[in-house]
Design an enzyme around this catalytic site. Sequence first.
Site, short mmCIF file in Angstrom:
data_model
loop_
_atom_site.label_atom_id
_atom_site.label_comp_id
_atom_site.label_asym_id
_atom_site.label_seq_id
_atom_site.Cartn_x
_atom_site.Cartn_y
_atom_site.Cartn_z
N SER A 102 2.46 -8.09 -8.09
CA SER A 102 1.05 -8.38 -7.85
C SER A 102 0.19 -7.19 -8.25
O SER A 102 -0.87 -7.36 -8.86
CB SER A 102 0.81 -8.70 -6.37
OG SER A 102 1.52 -9.87 -5.99
N GLU A 103 0.61 -5.98 -7.87
CA GLU A 103 -0.13 -4.79 -8.25
C GLU A 103 0.78 -3.61 -8.55
O GLU A 103 1.84 -3.46 -7.92
CB GLU A 103 -1.10 -4.36 -7.13
CG GLU A 103 -2.50 -4.92 -7.25
CD GLU A 103 -2.58 -6.33 -6.71
OE1 GLU A 103 -3.45 -7.09 -7.15
OE2 GLU A 103 -1.76 -6.67 -5.84
N THR A 104 0.32 -2.82 -9.50
CA THR A 104 0.87 -1.49 -9.74
C THR A 104 -0.27 -0.50 -9.49
O THR A 104 -1.37 -0.68 -10.01
CB THR A 104 1.40 -1.34 -11.17
OG1 THR A 104 2.51 -2.25 -11.35
CG2 THR A 104 1.88 0.07 -11.44
N ILE A 146 -8.30 -4.35 -10.71
CA ILE A 146 -9.07 -4.98 -9.64
C ILE A 146 -9.72 -3.91 -8.77
O ILE A 146 -9.38 -2.73 -8.85
CB ILE A 146 -8.22 -5.92 -8.78
CG1 ILE A 146 -7.06 -5.18 -8.11
CG2 ILE A 146 -7.70 -7.08 -9.61
CD1 ILE A 146 -6.34 -6.02 -7.07
N HIS A 149 -2.12 -4.00 -0.03
CA HIS A 149 -0.70 -3.64 0.08
C HIS A 149 -0.34 -2.48 -0.83
O HIS A 149 0.50 -1.64 -0.48
CB HIS A 149 0.19 -4.87 -0.19
CG HIS A 149 0.46 -5.16 -1.62
ND1 HIS A 149 -0.42 -5.85 -2.43
CD2 HIS A 149 1.52 -4.86 -2.41
CE1 HIS A 149 0.09 -5.97 -3.64
NE2 HIS A 149 1.27 -5.38 -3.65
#
Length: 261
Positions: free
Chosen positions: A43-45, A67, A72
């Site tokens: 979902s994210e790095t 974003i 998290h």
Amino acid sequence: MKQFIVDAFSDHVFAGNQAAVCILDEWQTDEMMLNIAKENNFSETAFAVKEDKDTYRLRWFTPDTEINLCGHATLATGYVILEHYDINIPSVTFKTLSGDLIVKHKGDLFEMDFPAYKFDHVEVTDEMEEALGVRPIDAVLSRDLLMILDSEEAVKNLKPDLSKAGQLEGLIQAVTAKGSDYDCVSRVFAPQVGINEDPVTGSTHCLIAPYWAEKLGKNKLTAFQASKRTGILYCEVMGDRVKISGKAALYSISEILPQVK
């Protein structure tokens, strides 16, 4: 370049929400950071560069785009810094697109101080019902669209049409209901930024927590995100801020090869 993979909002691996964290000496190009995020396909790095003894600049990338806020991955980055880099400082401040975010130890939890989303009630539409397969009983809109269902079971059993969900308002489309073992339960979908279902979403609880604090008349909430991996978030609404706490589990430490430039 060293990379940590951390399962956030869980006390054990293979649960919570995975985030990759890279602590950099200097910034890579936006193209390179996005390519690394695509390669990880989480979902994210998160990428962070130290600016002062307890201050870092922090940025978040999905596989599709940068974003402005991610809970998290902030928790995961705070965990990495406080446990593996600056282990003698009590808290770390992140300079971000959403302002200053602070992560600190709180017992066995990591507590984050985030802005609370202000929201407006919006009309429940046929398009929402078509996207979810059930009709919400209420809906509110801020950065994200939060649709309230009539039961915890409806949230857990939901099988949304993601192509239609992505056409609704909001960067992220979330559903929630009052919980039985927890104050509230939720699931979060983000097809607009390349994430079908996000396992555990700190940033959207900047909306979920204020909504339920108002509904339940309490400012301290325990929230459960009912994805396949599941996660628990401890939330405290304090005016225009939300404190969101959770645990973290380290899955791996790896080295991104030098030819990646």
